[in-house]
Design an enzyme around this catalytic site. Structure first.
Site, short mmCIF file in Angstrom:
data_model
loop_
_atom_site.label_atom_id
_atom_site.label_comp_id
_atom_site.label_asym_id
_atom_site.label_seq_id
_atom_site.Cartn_x
_atom_site.Cartn_y
_atom_site.Cartn_z
N PRO A 186 0.79 -1.23 0.00
CA PRO A 186 0.00 0.00 0.00
C PRO A 186 0.82 1.28 0.00
CG PRO A 186 -0.19 -1.15 2.10
CD PRO A 186 0.48 -2.09 1.15
N ASN A 187 0.35 2.21 -0.78
CA ASN A 187 0.86 3.58 -0.89
C ASN A 187 2.17 3.71 -1.66
OD1 ASN A 187 -1.31 4.88 0.55
ND2 ASN A 187 -0.50 3.88 2.38
N ARG A 216 5.25 12.25 -3.24
CA ARG A 216 5.11 12.86 -1.90
C ARG A 216 6.20 12.34 -0.97
NH1 ARG A 216 -1.23 11.47 -1.12
NH2 ARG A 216 -1.67 11.74 -3.33
N TYR A 230 11.16 8.95 1.18
CA TYR A 230 11.09 7.87 0.18
C TYR A 230 11.76 8.21 -1.15
CZ TYR A 230 7.74 6.04 3.55
OH TYR A 230 7.16 5.57 4.69
N ASN A 274 8.25 -5.35 -0.99
CA ASN A 274 8.09 -4.27 -0.01
C ASN A 274 6.61 -4.27 0.38
OD1 ASN A 274 7.82 -2.00 1.51
ND2 ASN A 274 9.05 -0.69 0.18
N ALA A 332 3.00 -0.77 4.79
CA ALA A 332 2.51 -0.81 6.17
C ALA A 332 1.98 -2.19 6.59
CB ALA A 332 1.42 0.25 6.35
N HIS A 374 3.77 -4.50 9.17
CA HIS A 374 3.62 -4.38 10.63
C HIS A 374 2.29 -4.91 11.13
CE1 HIS A 374 6.94 -1.82 9.58
NE2 HIS A 374 6.14 -0.97 8.94
N ASP A 431 1.05 -15.78 6.21
CA ASP A 431 0.54 -17.13 5.92
C ASP A 431 0.65 -17.46 4.43
OD1 ASP A 431 0.01 -17.49 8.59
OD2 ASP A 431 -2.15 -17.13 8.42
N GLU A 453 12.66 -9.24 1.73
CA GLU A 453 11.86 -8.10 2.22
C GLU A 453 12.68 -6.82 2.05
OE1 GLU A 453 10.43 -8.74 6.24
OE2 GLU A 453 10.14 -6.58 6.55
N HIS A 481 12.70 -2.54 2.47
CA HIS A 481 12.12 -1.27 2.92
C HIS A 481 13.03 -0.13 2.48
CE1 HIS A 481 9.12 -3.34 5.22
NE2 HIS A 481 10.07 -4.12 5.69
N ILE A 482 12.42 0.89 1.94
CA ILE A 482 13.19 2.05 1.49
C ILE A 482 13.78 2.78 2.69
CG2 ILE A 482 12.99 4.28 0.30
CD1 ILE A 482 10.59 2.94 -1.26
N SER A 483 12.95 2.99 3.70
CA SER A 483 13.42 3.66 4.91
C SER A 483 13.94 2.61 5.91
CB SER A 483 12.27 4.45 5.54
OG SER A 483 11.23 3.57 5.96
N ARG A 500 12.63 4.42 13.00
CA ARG A 500 11.38 5.18 12.94
C ARG A 500 10.50 4.87 14.15
NH1 ARG A 500 9.00 5.05 6.99
NH2 ARG A 500 7.88 6.84 7.86
N ARG A 507 6.72 0.59 13.71
CA ARG A 507 7.33 0.11 12.46
C ARG A 507 8.44 -0.90 12.73
NH1 ARG A 507 5.21 3.50 8.44
NH2 ARG A 507 4.82 5.57 9.27
O1 CA2 Z 1 10.32 2.07 4.14
C1 CA2 Z 1 9.50 1.39 3.50
O2 CA2 Z 1 9.72 0.98 2.36
C2 CA2 Z 1 8.13 1.10 4.11
O3 CA2 Z 1 7.76 -0.23 3.75
C3 CA2 Z 1 7.18 2.08 3.48
C4 CA2 Z 1 5.78 2.04 4.06
C5 CA2 Z 1 5.81 2.12 5.58
O4 CA2 Z 1 4.52 1.95 6.11
C6 CA2 Z 1 6.74 1.05 6.17
O5 CA2 Z 1 6.75 1.23 7.57
C7 CA2 Z 1 8.14 1.20 5.62
C8 CA2 Z 1 4.95 3.22 3.56
C9 CA2 Z 1 4.89 3.35 2.09
C10 CA2 Z 1 4.31 4.69 1.78
O6 CA2 Z 1 4.90 5.11 0.59
C11 CA2 Z 1 4.77 6.43 0.28
C12 CA2 Z 1 5.57 6.88 -0.74
C13 CA2 Z 1 5.52 8.21 -1.09
C14 CA2 Z 1 4.67 9.06 -0.43
C15 CA2 Z 1 3.87 8.61 0.59
C16 CA2 Z 1 3.91 7.28 0.94
#
Ligand code: CA2
Length: 145
Positions: free
Chosen positions: A10-11, A18, A23, A75, A78, A81, A88, A99, A101-103, A108, A112
C-alpha cells in the site's frame, strides 16, 4: 530463463510524488522499469505488481506458485507491521522472498519496528533507499536463477 516477481504494498504507488525526504523522488514505474531491464539483460523475466489491497497481494502470492516464480522481492509497506494474512500466504508457497524497505524501519516509530515477515524472509534490506530493490534483485539473480 527464471521468473522474478517485484511486489509492492500500500501507498508505494505514491513514490516520487510525496514525502521525498523519506522515500526519495523516483517513481515506482522507474524502479519497475530499471529492475525489469536488469532481469532482461540477464535473460530472465520480471513481473511487477503493486496493490493497496491486502487480498490482492495475497492472491498474487498464491499465483506466484503457478507462475513458477523463483524469488519474490517484496516491499509490503505498512502491511509489514500488521499482516498475518501475508505471512501465511508466503509461508504456504515455499518460494524465497527478500523483504525490502526504502526507509530504515528500525530508526522510525516503535510500531514500524515489528515485521510479521522478516523471520521467514530469505533476508531483509531496510534503509538503503530505492537502491535496496536493486541490491535485492542482484542477490535474487545470483541465488535463485
Ligand atoms: O520504508 C519502506 O519501504 C516502508 O515499507 C514504506 C511504508 C511504511 O509503512 C513502512 O513502515 C516502511 C509506507 C509506504 C508509503 O509510501 C509512500 C511513498 C511516497 C509518499 C507517501 C507514501
Amino acid at each position: 530463463m527464471s521468473n522474478f516477481l517485484l511486489l509492492n504494498g500500500p501507498n508505494l504507488n505514491l513514490l516520487g510524488s510525496r514525502e521525498p525526504e523519506i522515500y526519495g523522488s523516483t517513481s515506482l514505474a522507474d524502479i519497475e522499469n530499471k529492475l525489469s531491464k536488469i532481469c532482461l539483460e540477464a535473460s530472465h523475466l520480471l513481473d511487477s505488481f503493486q496493490s493497496n489491497a491486502e487480498h490482492e497481494l495475497v492472491n498474487k502470492i498464491h499465483e506466484a506458485k503457478d507462475a513458477n516464480v523463483n524469488c519474490i522481492i517484496f516491499n509490503p509497506g505498512a502491511f509489514t507491521h500488521s499482516s498475518i494474512a501475508l505471512r501465511d500466504a508466503l509461508s504456504g508457497i515455499n518460494i524465497p522472498f527478500i523483504e525490502v524497505h526504502i526507509s530504515n524501519i528500525y530508526s522510525r516509530e516503535d510500531f514500524r519496528q515489528k515485521s510479521y515477515l522478516s523471520d521467514i524472509a530469505e533476508g531483509v534490506i531496510s534503509g538503503l533507499g530505492i537502491e535496496g530493490y536493486e541490491l535485492a534483485l542482484t542477490v535474487a539473480l545470483k541465488r535463485f536463477s
